[in-house]
Design an enzyme around this catalytic site. Structure first.
Site, PDB file in Angstrom:
ATOM      1  CE1 TYR A 108      -4.355   0.156  -0.391  1.00  0.00           C
ATOM      2  CE2 TYR A 108      -4.373  -1.930   1.215  1.00  0.00           C
ATOM      3  CZ  TYR A 108      -5.044  -1.000   0.395  1.00  0.00           C
ATOM      4  OH  TYR A 108      -6.235  -1.226  -0.027  1.00  0.00           O
TER       5      TYR A 108
ATOM      6  CD  GLU B 282      -4.420   4.486   1.114  1.00  0.00           C
ATOM      7  OE1 GLU B 282      -4.214   4.022   2.066  1.00  0.00           O
ATOM      8  OE2 GLU B 282      -5.832   4.763   0.893  1.00  0.00           O
TER       9      GLU B 282
ATOM     10  CG  ASP C 102      -8.585  10.486 -23.567  1.00  0.00           C
ATOM     11  OD1 ASP C 102      -7.526   9.803 -23.770  1.00  0.00           O
ATOM     12  OD2 ASP C 102      -9.678  10.152 -23.305  1.00  0.00           O
TER      13      ASP C 102
ATOM     14  CB  THR D  62      -4.852   4.344 -21.545  1.00  0.00           C
ATOM     15  OG1 THR D  62      -5.235   4.300 -22.835  1.00  0.00           O
ATOM     16  CG2 THR D  62      -6.427   4.338 -20.728  1.00  0.00           C
TER      17      THR D  62
ATOM     18  CE  LYS E  96      -7.208   2.572 -25.553  1.00  0.00           C
ATOM     19  NZ  LYS E  96      -7.373   3.048 -24.081  1.00  0.00           N
TER      20      LYS E  96
ATOM     21  NE  ARG F 293      -7.025  -3.436 -19.572  1.00  0.00           N
ATOM     22  CZ  ARG F 293      -7.489  -3.509 -20.718  1.00  0.00           C
ATOM     23  NH1 ARG F 293      -6.985  -4.507 -21.495  1.00  0.00           N
ATOM     24  NH2 ARG F 293      -8.644  -2.970 -21.261  1.00  0.00           N
TER      25      ARG F 293
HETATM   26  N1  DSN Z   1     -12.138   0.483 -24.556  1.00  0.00           N
HETATM   27  C1  DSN Z   1     -11.172   1.383 -25.170  1.00  0.00           C
HETATM   28  C2  DSN Z   1     -11.242   1.290 -26.764  1.00  0.00           C
HETATM   29  O1  DSN Z   1     -11.360   0.218 -27.120  1.00  0.00           O
HETATM   30  O2  DSN Z   1     -11.027   2.292 -27.576  1.00  0.00           O
HETATM   31  C3  DSN Z   1     -11.554   2.720 -24.668  1.00  0.00           C
HETATM   32  O3  DSN Z   1     -11.681   2.632 -23.279  1.00  0.00           O
END
Ligand code: DSN
Length: 423
Positions: free
Chosen positions: A59, A61, A206, A233, A236, A242
């Protein structure tokens, strides 16, 4: 580390054969088929090692040097490394690497700057925006007032900036948000920034889908246009675990940190933050820039192949890693049917709504395709031509079971030559 991943696997196999078998099945699925969902990728073995480490026990925090629990010598170092690498890669003043994933990441930004009922100007979901950009079904859509701009489908998906300006003047948003989950074109960040400045709004981008491509310098960086906050994120095009990151100008650092913790989240997942740090080191290497360039080349070749076979692509093509195939216009079948046919031959895609889609989200009019994962396996232009041909054949006349089975074997044979990293 005194117990390696192989030993962990042996323990799992012996002590929980049911879960082990399901994971082994997924490994087989990933190896024998090809992943064309644009938001998915195959991560690095080093990332899997960090995710499966003892950091999951801890943990933490708070923030480095200001934690609410003891024993933070190593976790502080890891978080500082991750933040420093993020700042260097994205050329920004401040990075928060604690968001657990994309939705809390964007929520933390909204709650940092907005009061309930305040206005955000963001992209319409069916034109490519994301659920967390205020889709009416999301909680965010109930807390804040989202006003939506759209693309002009007849003009190669161009965003109508006259409309964006009109909406901004009328509704006086506190945040102008550009970002997308299904938009195959790059963004005019300068256009958004100019409009936000006219109405005194903050600028937020974003870049979750294209984070890796921006880090590699093959797509534009919103900070070069003076953006206030950028979210991404990490799993990707970046190829990491993730998770989410919030990057911002120095003036917003304290507000953002406070909003993530204690505003929205408790303990950060330190194993994930270590994996993010590993990912960002990989993204600094020249090989990653070469990978990112190939992702773009592969997407163009896949698009050209589909267009040459009569495919109808939303916006007519792609500037990034993603394509949206209008399966109704191409072959008279909805996106769910196309996704299922492609799944049957080992090509994984996702059904996708298209701009102003007359069909419901579970039976939309298209499928979304992307090249990040295939490129990670080492596939290049010749493989994209083969994949494009198989996709066109399968979507257009894929009903015959024997034909589908033969094609599934062809896909599996191709995949055999390009192993998934870490398997
Ligand atoms: N689920 C993602 C996507 O496939 O673009 C976005 O959150």
């Amino acid at each position: 580390m005194n117990v390696g991943l192989e030993s962990y696997r042996a323990l799992l196999r012996r002590n929980d054969p049911e879960v082990f078998a399901a994971i082994a099945g997924e490994e087989q699925r990933q190896q024998s088929g090809i992943e064309l969902i644009p938001s998915e990728n195959y991560t690095y073995p080093e990332v899997l090692a960090a995710l499966g480490s003892v950091l999951t026990n801890k943990y933490s925090e708070g923030y480095p040097g200001r934690r609410y629990y003891g024993g933070q010598r190593y976790t502080d170092a890891i978080e500082e490394i991750a933040c420093a690498r993020a700042r260097a890669l994205f050329r920004c003043d401040h990075a928060n690497v604690q968001p657990l994933s994309g939705s809390p990441m964007n929520q933390a930004v909204y709650f940092a700057f907005l009061r309930p009922g305040d206005t955000v100007l963001a992209m319409d979901l069916s034109h490519g925006g994301h659920l967390t950009h205020g889709a009416p079904v999301s909680h965010m859509g109930r807390v804040f007032r989202f006003v939506r701009y759209r693309t002009v489908p007849d003009e190669a998906g161009r965003i109508d900036f006259d409309e964006v300006r009109r909406l901004a003047r009328e509704t006086r948003p506190k945040i102008v948000l550009c970002g997308y989950t299904s938009y195959p074109r790059d963004y005019d960040y300068a256009g958004f920034k100019a409009i936000a400045d006219e109405v005194g709004a903050l600028t937020m981008a974003d870049i979750s889908h294209v984070g890796g491509l921006v880090a590699a310098g093959v797509l534009q960086n919103p900070f070069d246009f003076g953006f206030d906050v950028v979210t991404t994120t990490t799993h990707k095009t970046l190829r990491g675990p993730r998770a989410g990151m919030i990057l911002c100008r120095r003036a917003h650092a304290a507000t953002i940190d406070q909003s993530v913790f204690p505003g929205l989240q408790g303990g950060p997942h330190m194993n994930t933050i270590a994996a993010v740090a590993v990912t960002l080191k990989k993204a600094q290497e020249p090989a990653f820039a070469a990978y990112a360039r190939q992702v773009l080349r592969n997407a163009r070749v896949l698009a050209d192949t589909l267009l040459a076979r009569g495919g109808v692509l939303v916006t007519g093509g792609t500037d990034n890693h993603m394509l949206v195939l209008d399966t109704v216009a191409t072959a008279g079948i909805d996106g769910r049917a196309a996704e299922q046919r492609l799944d049957a031959v080992g090509i994984t895609t996702n059904k996708q709504i298209i701009p102003d889609d007359p069909n419901p989200p579970l039976r939309p009019s298209g499928v979304r395709l992307g090249t990040p994962a295939a490129t990670t396996r080492g596939m290049r232009e010749p493989e994209m031509r083969r994949l494009g041909g198989w996709i066109a054949d399968t979507v257009c006349d894929g009903g015959d079971a024997a034909v589908l089975e033969r094609r599934r074997c062809d896909v599996a044979a191709l995949c055999e030559r390009f192993p998934v990293p870490g398997l």
